[in-house]
Design a protein around this motif. Sequence first.
Motif, short mmCIF file in Angstrom:
data_model
loop_
_atom_site.label_atom_id
_atom_site.label_comp_id
_atom_site.label_asym_id
_atom_site.label_seq_id
_atom_site.Cartn_x
_atom_site.Cartn_y
_atom_site.Cartn_z
N TRP A 109 0.85 -1.18 0.00
CA TRP A 109 0.00 0.00 0.00
C TRP A 109 0.89 1.23 0.00
O TRP A 109 1.92 1.27 0.65
N GLY A 110 0.50 2.23 -0.73
CA GLY A 110 1.24 3.48 -0.70
C GLY A 110 2.20 3.63 -1.86
O GLY A 110 2.30 2.77 -2.74
N ARG A 111 2.93 4.73 -1.83
CA ARG A 111 3.81 5.09 -2.93
C ARG A 111 5.23 4.61 -2.64
O ARG A 111 5.60 4.30 -1.51
N LEU A 112 6.05 4.59 -3.71
CA LEU A 112 7.45 4.25 -3.55
C LEU A 112 8.14 5.28 -2.66
O LEU A 112 7.83 6.47 -2.70
N SER A 113 9.10 4.82 -1.90
CA SER A 113 9.94 5.75 -1.14
C SER A 113 10.81 6.53 -2.12
O SER A 113 11.03 6.08 -3.26
N PRO A 114 11.33 7.67 -1.72
CA PRO A 114 12.23 8.42 -2.61
C PRO A 114 13.42 7.58 -3.06
O PRO A 114 13.84 7.67 -4.22
N GLU A 115 13.95 6.77 -2.15
CA GLU A 115 15.09 5.92 -2.50
C GLU A 115 14.71 4.90 -3.57
O GLU A 115 15.46 4.68 -4.53
N ALA A 116 13.53 4.28 -3.42
CA ALA A 116 13.08 3.30 -4.40
C ALA A 116 12.79 3.96 -5.75
O ALA A 116 13.12 3.41 -6.81
N ALA A 117 12.18 5.13 -5.72
CA ALA A 117 11.90 5.84 -6.97
C ALA A 117 13.18 6.19 -7.70
O ALA A 117 13.26 6.09 -8.94
N ASN A 118 14.21 6.59 -6.93
CA ASN A 118 15.50 6.89 -7.54
C ASN A 118 16.12 5.64 -8.15
O ASN A 118 16.75 5.70 -9.22
N ARG A 119 15.95 4.51 -7.47
CA ARG A 119 16.50 3.26 -7.98
C ARG A 119 15.81 2.86 -9.30
O ARG A 119 16.47 2.42 -10.24
N VAL A 120 14.51 3.04 -9.37
CA VAL A 120 13.77 2.74 -10.60
C VAL A 120 14.28 3.62 -11.73
O VAL A 120 14.54 3.13 -12.85
N GLN A 121 14.44 4.90 -11.47
CA GLN A 121 14.92 5.80 -12.51
C GLN A 121 16.34 5.43 -12.94
O GLN A 121 16.67 5.49 -14.14
N GLU A 122 17.15 5.00 -11.98
CA GLU A 122 18.51 4.57 -12.30
C GLU A 122 18.49 3.38 -13.25
O GLU A 122 19.26 3.32 -14.22
N MET A 123 17.58 2.42 -13.01
CA MET A 123 17.47 1.25 -13.88
C MET A 123 16.96 1.64 -15.27
O MET A 123 17.43 1.14 -16.28
N LEU A 124 15.98 2.54 -15.31
CA LEU A 124 15.46 3.00 -16.60
C LEU A 124 16.57 3.65 -17.42
O LEU A 124 16.69 3.41 -18.63
N ASN A 125 17.38 4.44 -16.76
CA ASN A 125 18.49 5.11 -17.45
C ASN A 125 19.56 4.11 -17.88
O ASN A 125 20.09 4.18 -19.00
N LEU A 126 19.88 3.17 -17.00
CA LEU A 126 20.93 2.20 -17.28
C LEU A 126 20.60 1.36 -18.51
O LEU A 126 21.48 1.07 -19.34
N PHE A 127 19.34 1.00 -18.67
CA PHE A 127 18.93 0.15 -19.79
C PHE A 127 18.42 0.96 -20.99
O PHE A 127 17.94 0.38 -21.96
N GLY A 128 18.51 2.26 -20.91
CA GLY A 128 18.11 3.09 -22.04
C GLY A 128 16.64 3.05 -22.37
O GLY A 128 16.25 3.15 -23.54
N GLY A 184 28.01 -5.78 -20.90
CA GLY A 184 28.55 -4.52 -20.37
C GLY A 184 27.90 -4.11 -19.06
O GLY A 184 28.58 -3.68 -18.13
N ILE A 185 26.58 -4.28 -18.97
CA ILE A 185 25.85 -3.91 -17.75
C ILE A 185 26.25 -4.82 -16.59
O ILE A 185 26.49 -4.36 -15.46
N LEU A 186 26.35 -6.13 -16.86
CA LEU A 186 26.74 -7.06 -15.80
C LEU A 186 28.15 -6.78 -15.30
O LEU A 186 28.44 -6.91 -14.10
N ALA A 187 29.04 -6.39 -16.23
CA ALA A 187 30.41 -6.05 -15.82
C ALA A 187 30.41 -4.80 -14.94
O ALA A 187 31.15 -4.74 -13.94
N ARG A 188 29.59 -3.82 -15.28
CA ARG A 188 29.52 -2.59 -14.48
C ARG A 188 28.95 -2.87 -13.09
O ARG A 188 29.41 -2.31 -12.09
N LEU A 189 27.94 -3.74 -13.02
CA LEU A 189 27.30 -4.02 -11.74
C LEU A 189 28.02 -5.11 -10.96
O LEU A 189 27.76 -5.28 -9.76
N ASP A 190 28.92 -5.84 -11.61
CA ASP A 190 29.68 -6.92 -10.98
C ASP A 190 28.75 -7.92 -10.30
O ASP A 190 28.87 -8.20 -9.10
#
Length: 235
Positions: A109-128, A184-190
């Motif tokens: 229930w409820g909205r994503l935390s700011p940290e979770a929202a940032n993580r989602v945006q990070e993934m969207l950016n990482l995968f283009g 490339g992504i797996l190498a960056r994330l190790d």
Amino acid sequence: MRISVDIQKSYCCGGREFHLNAQFAVSGNRVVLFGPSGSGKTLTLRALAGLLRPDTGSIRVDGREFFDQEAGVFVPPRDRRIGYVFQDYALFPHLTVRQNVAFGLSPLWGRLSPEAANRVQEMLNLFGIANLADQRPARISGGQRQRVALARALANEPAALLLDEPFSALDIPLRQKVRAELAGILARLDIPLVMVTHDPADVAFFGGDVVRYGEGRVLDMHSAEVMRRSMVKVA
């Protein structure tokens, strides 16, 4: 990543029986379960993820007991810290790309935390795929759907990533492109990888330990380099 698998599972469907009998131990960060369709690779992958409970045996990953029938141990999927990408991607058709990626981070229930929202945006950016954030899966291409599925699997920062035939739904030119992007992504994330495939090109590209399956059991294990040399001789 140290993985030790010693499991058995029997199925009966439509009057036909299938018996999985898989034993192997590997210690590298790239593991490929290789063999023809129907040989037991995906069942093993699902057992690693906790999506299938074997009849007998044990599974240990990096010193953690995920499954031990005799000891009564079965760690549920949510507690294994494993990212899983299904062969058909299993995206939720009624959710947007952003909502699909956020699914594992969303509270009941409820909205994503700011940290979770940032993580989602990070993934969207990482995968283009940030420009697709408000689209639904039916309106994007197969390659884009795969990127969404990968982003969702990695959003929770799993300890390992499991991929089931990740490139089989893509045409050959796109497979080559997406293989390189993923590597490339797996190498960056190790992050350690366990991949199911029947395609020798995946073995050649990702390397690591190769566990070869046939008729429900592990036939043998080789390094990717040995597999490459044997494939060249056959060709």
